[in-house]
Scaffold this motif. Structure first.
Motif, short mmCIF file in Angstrom:
data_model
loop_
_atom_site.label_atom_id
_atom_site.label_comp_id
_atom_site.label_asym_id
_atom_site.label_seq_id
_atom_site.Cartn_x
_atom_site.Cartn_y
_atom_site.Cartn_z
N LEU A 240 10.64 42.57 -18.54
CA LEU A 240 11.58 43.69 -18.44
C LEU A 240 11.10 44.78 -17.46
O LEU A 240 11.92 45.48 -16.86
N GLU B 104 16.26 35.79 -20.99
CA GLU B 104 16.43 35.94 -22.45
C GLU B 104 16.90 37.37 -22.79
O GLU B 104 17.76 37.56 -23.66
N HIS B 105 16.34 38.35 -22.08
CA HIS B 105 16.78 39.74 -22.32
C HIS B 105 18.28 39.89 -22.04
O HIS B 105 18.98 40.59 -22.77
N VAL C 160 21.01 41.74 -24.32
CA VAL C 160 21.67 42.96 -23.81
C VAL C 160 23.19 42.80 -23.84
O VAL C 160 23.92 43.71 -24.25
#
Ligand SMILES: NC(=O)c1ccc[n+]([C@@H]2O[C@H](COP(=O)([O-])OP(=O)(O)OC[C@H]3O[C@@H](n4cnc5c(N)ncnc54)[C@H](OP(=O)(O)O)[C@@H]3O)[C@@H](O)[C@H]2O)c1
Length: 298
Positions: free
Chosen positions: A283, A241-242, A246
């Motif tokens: 993360l 998802e990050h 990004v």
């Protein structure tokens, strides 16, 4: 050793600029025997009027003192001053009080050890006006016995904090704390730049930005604990998802005055971890050791 006994409580301040001047004034006010040297000799006049002893050279100042403080612009100046010392300085302590890199601290520590003296590196989390107040913190690393021996004197200048026996530890703390500030402040500036560019109300956005920054502050202890335990739970989002966010941010920041903030390197790291089967991690996994028991690999 006769000379050391004679000057056992003397403190040398090498470099009487903004920090050195404030340090010397504080030590004099506390009744210490202070010897001063400055490249531009006339700049010591006020301190000499206040009771300091002027030295003709760095060598004369350092060899007459138990504790020498190098309050200089940078480590180039530190090396130049250390190069003037050739006498045996056994039993003395030399502290480099300037902003520098870890490598520079290691180099200074080696030179001081070759002179027979103990070395401390100092990271100044303060400004000249705050020297002598509780609001000043100075980080020290290097010789623990030397720190303990001079702790009472160092406490006159600030809240002294010993951060490790590696000579470079204070420089690492000092620089990374600066880095933390830059990352947060530049992140804020990038955000304000982007919203202004898009015609969004900057003041209204800033209020919400405060809450967002607060999330980072609030999560700091838990993040450190994840790192220590080599455990990388997804938290608010998974790496997969990050990566989506990004990539969108890289596009949004294209052409911005402050650049993309290094996000392409972050995306590449996340992609590598996803390829290795860690899409569901959080993360913090991006800074996991490259090899380790956790199974995360570089
Ligand atoms: N000021 C702050 O708010 C602050 C805050 C945190 C950290 N620091 C750090 O503290 C250190 C000192 O800063 P400062 O504000 O005191 O600087 P400053 O006022 O500019 O004083 C620098 C001192 O270094 C001397 N110097 C420079 N190059 C030299 C050389 N090659 N050989 C001999 N002496 C030399 C200068 O002598 P001359 O008088 O002859 O030029 C002066 O005494 C710096 O590393 C700085 O980054 C400062």
């Amino acid at each position: 050793m006769t000379e050391l006994k004679a000057y056992g409580h003397r403190i040398a301040v090498i470099g009487t600029g903004a920090i050195g001047g404030a340090v010397a004034r504080r030590l004099l006010a506390a009744g210490h025997d202070v010897v001063v040297w400055n490249r531009t000799a006339s700049r010591t006049a006020e301190l000499v009027d206040a009771g300091a002893t002027p030295a003709e050279s760095v060598r004369e100042a350092a060899s007459s003192a138990a504790l020498t403080l190098l309050t200089l612009t940078d480590h180039t100046a530190v090396q130049q001053c250390l190069a003037e010392l050739d006498a045996d300085l056994s039993g003395r302590t030399i502290i480099a009080m300037c902003t520098g890199t870890p490598g520079e601290a290691i180099r200074a520590a080696r030179k001081v050890a070759a002179l027979g003296a103990s070395y401390l590196d100092a990271g100044l989390q303060t400004s000249p006006e705050l020297i002598g107040t509780d609001a000043a913190t100075i980080l020290y690393s290097g010789s623990r016995p030397a720190f303990q021996r001079h702790r009472a004197v160092l406490a006159l200048l600030s809240t002294p904090r010993f951060v490790g026996e590696a000579p470079q530890a204070a420089a690492v703390w000092d620089l990374t704390l600066f880095g933390l500030w830059y990352d947060a402040q530049l992140g804020l500036l990038r955000a304000l730049d982007a919203v202004r560019e898009a015609g969004v109300d900057v003041a209204e956005f800033a209020d919400t930005a405060v809450k967002q920054l607060g999330h980072v502050v609030a999560a700091a202890p838990a993040t450190a604990s994840e790192l220590l335990q080599a455990s990388y739970p997804a938290g608010p989002a998974t790496l997969a998802e990050h990566l989506t966010v990004v990539r969108h941010l890289i596009e949004l920041r294209d052409g911005q005055a402050l650049g993309d903030g290094g996000l392409p390197a972050v995306a590449a790291r996340i992609e590598a971890l996803i390829e290795q089967g860690h899409a569901g991690a959080g993360l913090t996994a991006t800074i996991a050791p490259t090899t380790g028991e956790d199974g995360l690999a570089g």
